[in-house]
Motif scaffolding. Structure first.
Motif, mmCIF file in Angstrom:
data_model
loop_
_atom_site.group_PDB
_atom_site.id
_atom_site.type_symbol
_atom_site.label_atom_id
_atom_site.label_comp_id
_atom_site.label_asym_id
_atom_site.label_seq_id
_atom_site.Cartn_x
_atom_site.Cartn_y
_atom_site.Cartn_z
ATOM 1 N N PRO A 65 -3.161 -6.265 -0.739
ATOM 2 C CA PRO A 65 -1.732 -5.930 -0.851
ATOM 3 C C PRO A 65 -1.369 -5.150 -2.115
ATOM 4 O O PRO A 65 -0.342 -4.473 -2.128
ATOM 5 C CB PRO A 65 -1.036 -7.288 -0.822
ATOM 6 N N GLN A 68 -1.606 -1.475 -1.546
ATOM 7 C CA GLN A 68 -0.543 -1.134 -0.584
ATOM 8 C C GLN A 68 0.802 -0.980 -1.292
ATOM 9 O O GLN A 68 1.538 -0.022 -1.056
ATOM 10 C CB GLN A 68 -0.421 -2.228 0.474
ATOM 11 N N ALA A 69 1.115 -1.955 -2.166
ATOM 12 C CA ALA A 69 2.399 -1.901 -2.864
ATOM 13 C C ALA A 69 2.451 -0.664 -3.762
ATOM 14 O O ALA A 69 3.478 0.026 -3.837
ATOM 15 C CB ALA A 69 2.590 -3.169 -3.690
ATOM 16 N N ILE A 71 0.877 2.138 -3.325
ATOM 17 C CA ILE A 71 0.979 3.359 -2.518
ATOM 18 C C ILE A 71 2.420 3.548 -2.032
ATOM 19 O O ILE A 71 2.942 4.669 -2.025
ATOM 20 C CB ILE A 71 -0.020 3.306 -1.341
#
Lengths: 106, 307
Positions: A65, A68-69, A71
């Motif tokens: 995660p 992801q955060a 990006i």
């Protein structure tokens, strides 16, 4: 059998190259900004693929995660920068009637 | 696996088309397609939150921004034959070199350990079940707080380009859509749906894919559609209510962060009330993100430059 993360990571590297080529060679300023966004999307893809590889290695469910955060943050900041660049290009065009930079006319 | 290979091939082909010798309009269209394909790649990489952000922001809003810029630019500086490209050979060599180096570096990466396990271990204390939302609003709140300030700074930059006479006018150019046309029709049909999807994405973001940025972007798209269809005029820059909406998100976020000092540190959220705090921040942030993004895409006020 290729690892999908590897495939997307290498695709990301190639997308960076394509974007960079456009950014360096195109004269139209909007197309340059667009090419720069292509570079960004390739970098995000490489980063995400590396994060996915880490999550697979760890055996945790879903991709990591934290990348992801980061990006998602990157995508939003890229839009903000693009909007500012577009504003500058339009102001430049209004002031000079041109859609290219004078340095490129040599 | 076959799907991944085909998808990667399409991503590369479309990226090539976006930087190739086609016109600027077609290049933007290919860029939007590129964004949609990349968001499918994110789905394949199990990153649904990123896929939503890429589709909504990377493909959607950036596409609208660039398309409207193409139209505005052609009016300001259109016509005339000119050379499309310079320095083709050095640019090609540099790009090939960078790609080769990046591929080499990627292949040589040590097997990353990842932070998934740490996030999973801390998740029960985060207040939300979606690990990405937990990272964005709790574990790495600094990033998100500063990101919302970056959005605001970009808007200040865009507005700073306004001509003196135009200050205080409505944001963007005057929009005229053909009455009864496609744009006006969609402008009436889509907003209720968009409002529902946008608010749902924010609410669902606590437990599943979604969040303030994805939801806020959908809401921004609704506002843009209304403005572009000429159904609701864009707001006047400098209106007090508008400014309040712009700073609400960063201000609430900062306020909660400062209140965290009483608990143990800046931006620390007490686990017991983390969920209501995160929802409060997200609600304010969504409003600010939606308004800021819509205004960024509309651009500086140019009342004399009607479409």
């Amino acid at each position: 059998m290729i690892d999908p993360a590897l495939l997307y990571g290498l695709t990301g590297a190639a997308v960076v190259g394509l974007g960079l080529y456009g950014f360096l060679s195109l004269r139209h300023l909007l197309r340059r900004v667009l090419a720069f966004n292509v570079v960004g999307s390739g970098i995000f893809l490489m980063f995400g693929a590396a994060g996915y590889r880490g999550a697979v290695a760890e055996g945790t469910a879903g991709a990591d995660p934290v990348p992801q955060a980061l990006i998602i943050t990157g995508i939003v900041v890229a839009l903000a920068a693009t909007a500012l660049a577009v504003g500058l290009i339009l102001a430049h065009a209004r002031a000079t009637g041109r859609r290219t930079l004078p340095e490129d006319d040599t | 696996m076959l799907l991944d290979v085909i998808l990667c091939g399409m991503i590369l082909a479309v990226a090539l088309a976006a930087v190739s010798g086609l016109g600027v309009f077609r290049a933007v269209v290919f860029f939007v397609v590129h964004g949609v394909l990349v968001s499918m790649a994110w789905l394949r990489l199990d990153a649904v939150d990123v896929a939503l952000a890429e589709a909504a922001i990377g493909a959607g809003l950036t596409g609208v921004l660039l398309l409207s810029a193409v139209a505005r630019l052609e009016r300001l500086a259109g016509g005339g034959a000119w050379r499309q490209r310079v320095n083709v050979l050095p640019a090609g060599l540099a790009a090939a070199g960078v790609t080769g180096a990046l591929m080499w570096a990627f292949l040589g990466l040590p097997q990353p350990a990842g932070l998934g396990a740490e996030v999973a271990a801390a998740l029960p204390r985060a207040g939300v079940e979606n690990p990405v939302t937990a990272v964005l609003l709790n574990f790495r709140g600094w990033d998100t707080l500063l990101e919302s300030v970056v959005l605001l700074a970009a808007l200040v930059g865009v507005w700073a380009l306004t001509a003196d006479d135009d200050w205080g006018a409505r944001a963007g150019v005057a929009q005229h859509a053909a009455p009864g046309g496609v744009l006006e029709g969609f402008g009436r049909v889509l907003p209720p749906l968009g409002l529902m999807v946008g608010v749902y994405l924010v609410w669902a973001g606590a437990a599943g894919p979604g969040g303030a940025f994805q939801g806020g972007t959908v809401l921004a798209a609704v506002a843009l559609l209304l403005a572009m269809a000429g159904l609701a005029p864009a707001p006047r820059v400098g209106a007090p209510a508008l400014r309040l909406a712009l700073v609400a998100g960063p201000a609430v976020f900062l306020g909660v962060g400062v209140a965290g000092l009483a608990w143990g540190g800046f931006l620390r959220l007490p686990p017991d009330i983390a969920k209501p705090l995160i929802l409060t921040i997200e609600a304010a942030l969504t409003l600010s993100i939606a308004v800021t993004l819509a205004l960024l895409v509309l651009g500086r006020p140019e009342p004399g430059d009607g479409a």
